[in-house]
Design a protein around this motif. Structure first.
Motif, PDB file in Angstrom:
ATOM      1  N   GLN A  61      14.548 -22.495  19.439  1.00  0.00           N
ATOM      2  CA  GLN A  61      13.646 -23.249  20.309  1.00  0.00           C
ATOM      3  C   GLN A  61      14.397 -24.053  21.368  1.00  0.00           C
ATOM      4  O   GLN A  61      13.905 -24.204  22.484  1.00  0.00           O
ATOM      5  CB  GLN A  61      12.772 -24.162  19.452  1.00  0.00           C
ATOM      6  CG  GLN A  61      11.778 -23.384  18.589  1.00  0.00           C
ATOM      7  CD  GLN A  61      10.912 -24.286  17.744  1.00  0.00           C
ATOM      8  OE1 GLN A  61      11.262 -25.429  17.469  1.00  0.00           O
ATOM      9  NE2 GLN A  61       9.766 -23.781  17.312  1.00  0.00           N
ATOM     10  N   ASP A 113       9.062 -16.099  24.668  1.00  0.00           N
ATOM     11  CA  ASP A 113       8.819 -17.535  24.564  1.00  0.00           C
ATOM     12  C   ASP A 113       9.172 -17.989  23.146  1.00  0.00           C
ATOM     13  O   ASP A 113       8.347 -17.965  22.236  1.00  0.00           O
ATOM     14  CB  ASP A 113       7.360 -17.851  24.887  1.00  0.00           C
ATOM     15  CG  ASP A 113       7.112 -19.358  24.992  1.00  0.00           C
ATOM     16  OD1 ASP A 113       8.050 -20.125  24.703  1.00  0.00           O
ATOM     17  OD2 ASP A 113       5.988 -19.749  25.352  1.00  0.00           O
ATOM     18  N   THR A 115       9.696 -20.850  22.036  1.00  0.00           N
ATOM     19  CA  THR A 115       9.049 -22.081  21.591  1.00  0.00           C
ATOM     20  C   THR A 115       7.820 -21.776  20.737  1.00  0.00           C
ATOM     21  O   THR A 115       7.291 -22.672  20.062  1.00  0.00           O
ATOM     22  CB  THR A 115       8.639 -22.955  22.788  1.00  0.00           C
ATOM     23  OG1 THR A 115       7.676 -22.250  23.597  1.00  0.00           O
ATOM     24  CG2 THR A 115       9.850 -23.291  23.658  1.00  0.00           C
ATOM     25  N   LYS A 116       7.367 -20.539  20.750  1.00  0.00           N
ATOM     26  CA  LYS A 116       6.221 -20.135  19.930  1.00  0.00           C
ATOM     27  C   LYS A 116       6.617 -19.823  18.486  1.00  0.00           C
ATOM     28  O   LYS A 116       5.744 -19.624  17.634  1.00  0.00           O
ATOM     29  CB  LYS A 116       5.537 -18.906  20.539  1.00  0.00           C
ATOM     30  CG  LYS A 116       4.846 -19.167  21.870  1.00  0.00           C
ATOM     31  CD  LYS A 116       4.162 -17.904  22.363  1.00  0.00           C
ATOM     32  CE  LYS A 116       3.405 -18.161  23.668  1.00  0.00           C
ATOM     33  NZ  LYS A 116       2.735 -16.929  24.164  1.00  0.00           N
ATOM     34  N   MET A 117       7.917 -19.746  18.221  1.00  0.00           N
ATOM     35  CA  MET A 117       8.357 -19.405  16.865  1.00  0.00           C
ATOM     36  C   MET A 117       7.985 -20.511  15.880  1.00  0.00           C
ATOM     37  O   MET A 117       8.027 -21.700  16.195  1.00  0.00           O
ATOM     38  CB  MET A 117       9.875 -19.179  16.838  1.00  0.00           C
ATOM     39  CG  MET A 117      10.317 -17.914  17.528  1.00  0.00           C
ATOM     40  SD  MET A 117      12.105 -17.638  17.389  1.00  0.00           S
ATOM     41  CE  MET A 117      12.285 -17.384  15.618  1.00  0.00           C
ATOM     42  N   GLN A 118       7.638 -20.098  14.659  1.00  0.00           N
ATOM     43  CA  GLN A 118       7.292 -21.028  13.586  1.00  0.00           C
ATOM     44  C   GLN A 118       8.197 -20.760  12.387  1.00  0.00           C
ATOM     45  O   GLN A 118       8.919 -19.759  12.347  1.00  0.00           O
ATOM     46  CB  GLN A 118       5.817 -20.871  13.206  1.00  0.00           C
ATOM     47  CG  GLN A 118       4.863 -21.114  14.384  1.00  0.00           C
ATOM     48  CD  GLN A 118       3.417 -20.899  14.014  1.00  0.00           C
ATOM     49  OE1 GLN A 118       3.098 -20.475  12.898  1.00  0.00           O
ATOM     50  NE2 GLN A 118       2.522 -21.190  14.946  1.00  0.00           N
ATOM     51  N   ASP A 121       8.455 -17.423  10.749  1.00  0.00           N
ATOM     52  CA  ASP A 121       9.196 -16.361  11.422  1.00  0.00           C
ATOM     53  C   ASP A 121      10.663 -16.324  11.009  1.00  0.00           C
ATOM     54  O   ASP A 121      11.411 -15.453  11.462  1.00  0.00           O
ATOM     55  CB  ASP A 121       9.111 -16.537  12.944  1.00  0.00           C
ATOM     56  CG  ASP A 121       7.691 -16.413  13.458  1.00  0.00           C
ATOM     57  OD1 ASP A 121       6.983 -15.511  12.989  1.00  0.00           O
ATOM     58  OD2 ASP A 121       7.296 -17.223  14.319  1.00  0.00           O
ATOM     59  N   PRO A 136       8.860 -13.474  18.815  1.00  0.00           N
ATOM     60  CA  PRO A 136       7.608 -13.198  19.538  1.00  0.00           C
ATOM     61  C   PRO A 136       7.808 -12.021  20.494  1.00  0.00           C
ATOM     62  O   PRO A 136       8.934 -11.652  20.825  1.00  0.00           O
ATOM     63  CB  PRO A 136       7.352 -14.502  20.305  1.00  0.00           C
ATOM     64  CG  PRO A 136       8.162 -15.544  19.604  1.00  0.00           C
ATOM     65  CD  PRO A 136       9.364 -14.828  19.066  1.00  0.00           C
ATOM     66  N   GLU A 139       6.956 -11.209  27.249  1.00  0.00           N
ATOM     67  CA  GLU A 139       5.754 -11.372  28.069  1.00  0.00           C
ATOM     68  C   GLU A 139       6.119 -11.977  29.418  1.00  0.00           C
ATOM     69  O   GLU A 139       7.275 -12.339  29.668  1.00  0.00           O
ATOM     70  CB  GLU A 139       4.765 -12.302  27.354  1.00  0.00           C
ATOM     71  CG  GLU A 139       5.330 -13.686  27.099  1.00  0.00           C
ATOM     72  CD  GLU A 139       4.369 -14.588  26.368  1.00  0.00           C
ATOM     73  OE1 GLU A 139       3.149 -14.444  26.573  1.00  0.00           O
ATOM     74  OE2 GLU A 139       4.815 -15.444  25.592  1.00  0.00           O
ATOM     75  N   ILE A 141       6.187 -15.050  31.459  1.00  0.00           N
ATOM     76  CA  ILE A 141       6.196 -16.462  31.066  1.00  0.00           C
ATOM     77  C   ILE A 141       5.759 -17.384  32.201  1.00  0.00           C
ATOM     78  O   ILE A 141       5.007 -18.330  31.997  1.00  0.00           O
ATOM     79  CB  ILE A 141       7.597 -16.860  30.566  1.00  0.00           C
ATOM     80  CG1 ILE A 141       7.889 -16.127  29.247  1.00  0.00           C
ATOM     81  CG2 ILE A 141       7.711 -18.365  30.374  1.00  0.00           C
ATOM     82  CD1 ILE A 141       9.232 -16.449  28.667  1.00  0.00           C
TER      83      ILE A 141
END
Length: 218
Positions: A61, A113, A115-118, A121, A136, A139, A141
């Motif tokens: 992130q 992106d 920052t979408k990782m949780q 994952d 992810p 895409e 961005i």
């Protein structure tokens, strides 16, 4: 009697010297063995400090910019007074038609992106250094359009003669060109595999430096 004591003293001093020399040799061997075989400080630190998934997730992130690429494009927007907006071959211009050609500069940022990782994952086990990572999908961005217009680059014609075009018309041209570029996924499809490959390569190297064995999963 005194001669025997003198001989014994000489022997004691000789043996004492041998013992001291032997002791020094043993000490040197032990010191050399420790020096050349001591554990690497970084490895020792990693062995004592368990790395959890929150640290791995934080790495992705905070380094999210490494998973993006910027593309700068220049497209020509064409405006025709009769058709309002059309992609027209300049060779088809006719007398009486008011046409305008405007260069439009667009910057598009494609990437992953991160920052979408949780935490879901990132999967780790206490018994192994292997870490499974799900990224992810790549895409679009972000994007930006240069709003500045160089009047020397704008070509307008009316009845075969140059004429001025209003700012509203120029903005209409820019917006149409931008929408067409964003709707065209050809460039993204060309870059998608490269973005995925580069991202995995860069972060795999970072994770190995942390003593982990990364495995990327879909």
């Amino acid at each position: 009697m005194s001669d025997r004591k003198g001989q014994n003293g000489t022997l004691l001093r000789q043996y004492g010297g041998y013992a001291l020399a032997l002791g020094l040799c043993v000490a040197l061997v032990v010191a050399a063995n420790w020096l050349f075989n001591r554990p690497d400080p970084a490895e020792d630190y990693l062995s004592k400090k368990a790395i959890d998934k929150s640290e791995v997730l934080g790495l992705f992130q905070t380094k999210a910019q490494l998973a993006t690429t910027e593309v700068k494009l220049r497209r020509l927007g064409i405006y025709d007074s009769n058709t309002q907006m059309a992609t027209m071959n300049p060779a088809n211009w006719r007398l009486g038609r008011r046409s305008c050609i405007l260069p439009v500069d667009i910057t598009i940022k494609y990437g992953i992106d991160l920052t979408k990782m949780q935490e879901a994952d990132v999967k780790m086990s206490d018994s192994t250094t292997v870490v499974h990572i799900r990224l992810p999908k790549a895409e679009l961005i972000d994007y930006a359009m240069d709003q500045r217009v160089s009047r020397t680059e704008v070509v307008t014609m009316s009845g075969g003669f140059r004429s001025s075009v209003g700012e509203q018309t120029l903005q209409t041209i820019r917006n149409k060109v931008l929408n067409e570029v964003l709707a065209d996924t050809t460039l993204f499809r060309q870059l998608e595999n490269q973005i995925n490959s580069n991202t995995r390569t860069v972060f795999a190297a970072m994770l190995r430096q942390m003593g982990l064995q990364p495995m990327f999963v879909n």
